[in-house]
Design an enzyme around this catalytic site. Structure first.
Site, mmCIF file in Angstrom:
data_model
loop_
_atom_site.group_PDB
_atom_site.id
_atom_site.type_symbol
_atom_site.label_atom_id
_atom_site.label_comp_id
_atom_site.label_asym_id
_atom_site.label_seq_id
_atom_site.Cartn_x
_atom_site.Cartn_y
_atom_site.Cartn_z
ATOM 1 N N LYS A 147 -1.237 9.862 0.842
ATOM 2 C CA LYS A 147 -1.274 11.145 1.537
ATOM 3 C C LYS A 147 -0.019 11.333 2.389
ATOM 4 C CE LYS A 147 -6.325 11.286 1.715
ATOM 5 N NZ LYS A 147 -7.518 11.354 2.591
ATOM 6 N N ASP A 160 0.860 -1.179 0.000
ATOM 7 C CA ASP A 160 0.000 0.000 0.000
ATOM 8 C C ASP A 160 0.898 1.231 0.000
ATOM 9 O OD1 ASP A 160 -1.782 2.126 0.627
ATOM 10 O OD2 ASP A 160 -3.125 0.712 1.624
ATOM 11 N N THR A 198 2.407 -10.740 -10.101
ATOM 12 C CA THR A 198 1.330 -10.854 -9.128
ATOM 13 C C THR A 198 0.056 -10.286 -9.737
ATOM 14 O OG1 THR A 198 1.568 -8.651 -8.115
ATOM 15 C CG2 THR A 198 3.031 -10.406 -7.309
ATOM 16 N N ARG A 199 -1.072 -10.583 -9.103
ATOM 17 C CA ARG A 199 -2.338 -10.070 -9.632
ATOM 18 C C ARG A 199 -2.417 -8.551 -9.508
ATOM 19 N NH1 ARG A 199 -7.110 -11.771 -5.335
ATOM 20 N NH2 ARG A 199 -6.138 -10.963 -3.441
#
Length: 235
Positions: free
Chosen positions: A141, A137, A211-212
Site C-alpha cells: 500500500k 516485506d 531462500t525459502r
C-alpha cells in the site's frame, strides 16, 4: 540497565507458531552466546566488532532480515573467513537460523534480534564488505511505502558502513518494490549497479543460494528480481 537507544517503530510479526522443543533449547542456550546487544550503548557509541567476533580479522557481512536463515547459513558455511551479522526481529526466524547453524557447524555468525535500523548507527564506518536485503516485506500500500527499508537515509548510512568496492545485494518478487529499489539506488552517488545491461536483474550468481521465500515465489509463478550494487570508491 535500561537501554537508552531510541527504537525504530517495528512493523511486522515478532513471533509465529510456538517453537518446538529443539528450537526453544537453541534459543535459550546458543542464542545468548552469539547475540549482539545494544544494551548500555549510548548515542554516538560504536560496537567493537573485533570483540564481538572474538578477534577475527575477516571481512564483515550483514544480512538485513534473514527470514528462515537459509541464505545466511549457506554463506557462513561456504565463507568461513567472513564474519556475518544477521538482523531479524521474528523469533521463529532466529530459531530457524540457529537450527541451520547447529547442522552445519558454522561459528562465524552473530545475531541482532531487532530492527536493523536500530543497529546501523552503532556499526563502525567502513566495516561492511557485503550487505544483503533479500525478499523484504514489500509493503504494497502506498501509505505504507515509508516502511520499506530502501530509503535515501538508509542507503546513505549503508554507503558510510561499506568499504570501497563492497557489494550490496537485493532481491524481491514484487515488481513494484524492484522498481522502487532501482529508482533509489541507481541514482545514488555512492553506488553503481553491477549489471551487464538494463534487463540484467533476472538471475542469481552461483554464490547466491535460494531462500525459502524465493522458492515460494517461484511456485506461485512469480519472477524474482536480483540486484547487485558496488560501493563506489571514496574520492
Amino acid at each position: 540497565m535500561s537501554d537508552p537507544v531510541k527504537r525504530s517503530t517495528f512493523y511486522g510479526r515478532r513471533q509465529g507458531r510456538p517453537l518446538r522443543k529443539k528450537a526453544t533449547e537453541l534459543v535459550e542456550t546458543v542464542f545468548p552466546k552469539i547475540r549482539i546487544s545494544l544494551e548500555g550503548m549510548q548515542e554516538g557509541g560504536t560496537l567493537d566488532l573485533s570483540r564481538i567476533f572474538a578477534g577475527s580479522g575477516g571481512p564483515v557481512w550483514l544480512e538485513i532480515g534473514f527470514g528462515g536463515g537459509e541464505h545466511l547459513a549457506w554463506q557462513a558455511e561456504n565463507n568461513p573467513e567472513a564474519n556475518i551479522i544477521g538482523a531479524e526481529y521474528f523469533i521463529n526466524g532466529v530459531a530457524s537460523l540457529l537450527g541451520h547453524l547447529d547442522e552445519n557447524g558454522a561459528d562465524n555468525v552473530r545475531i541482532y534480534r531487532g530492527d536493523v535500523r536500530d543497529l546501523l548507527p552503532f556499526l563502525p564506518d567502513s566495516c561492511l564488505s557485503k550487505a544483503f536485503l533479500l525478499f523484504p516485506d514489500p509493503w504494497h500500500k502506498a501509505r505504507h511505502n515509508k516502511r520499506r527499508f530502501i530509503q535515501k537515509e538508509t542507503l546513505d548510512r549503508l554507503a558510510e558502513l561499506m568499504v570501497d568496492g563492497g557489494e550490496f545485494r537485493m532481491a524481491t518478487d514484487d515488481m513494484g518494490y524492484l522498481q522502487w529499489m532501482l529508482e533509489r539506488t541507481v541514482p545514488h552517488p555512492d553506488f553503481t549497479w553491477i549489471a551487464e545491461g538494463p534487463l540484467d536483474w533476472d538471475r542469481r550468481t552461483d554464490d547466491w543460494p535460494q531462500t525459502r521465500y524465493e522458492e515460494k515465489a517461484l511456485k506461485k509463478g512469480l519472477k524474482p528480481g536480483y540486484l547487485r550494487f558496488r560501493r563506489n570508491a571514496r574520492g
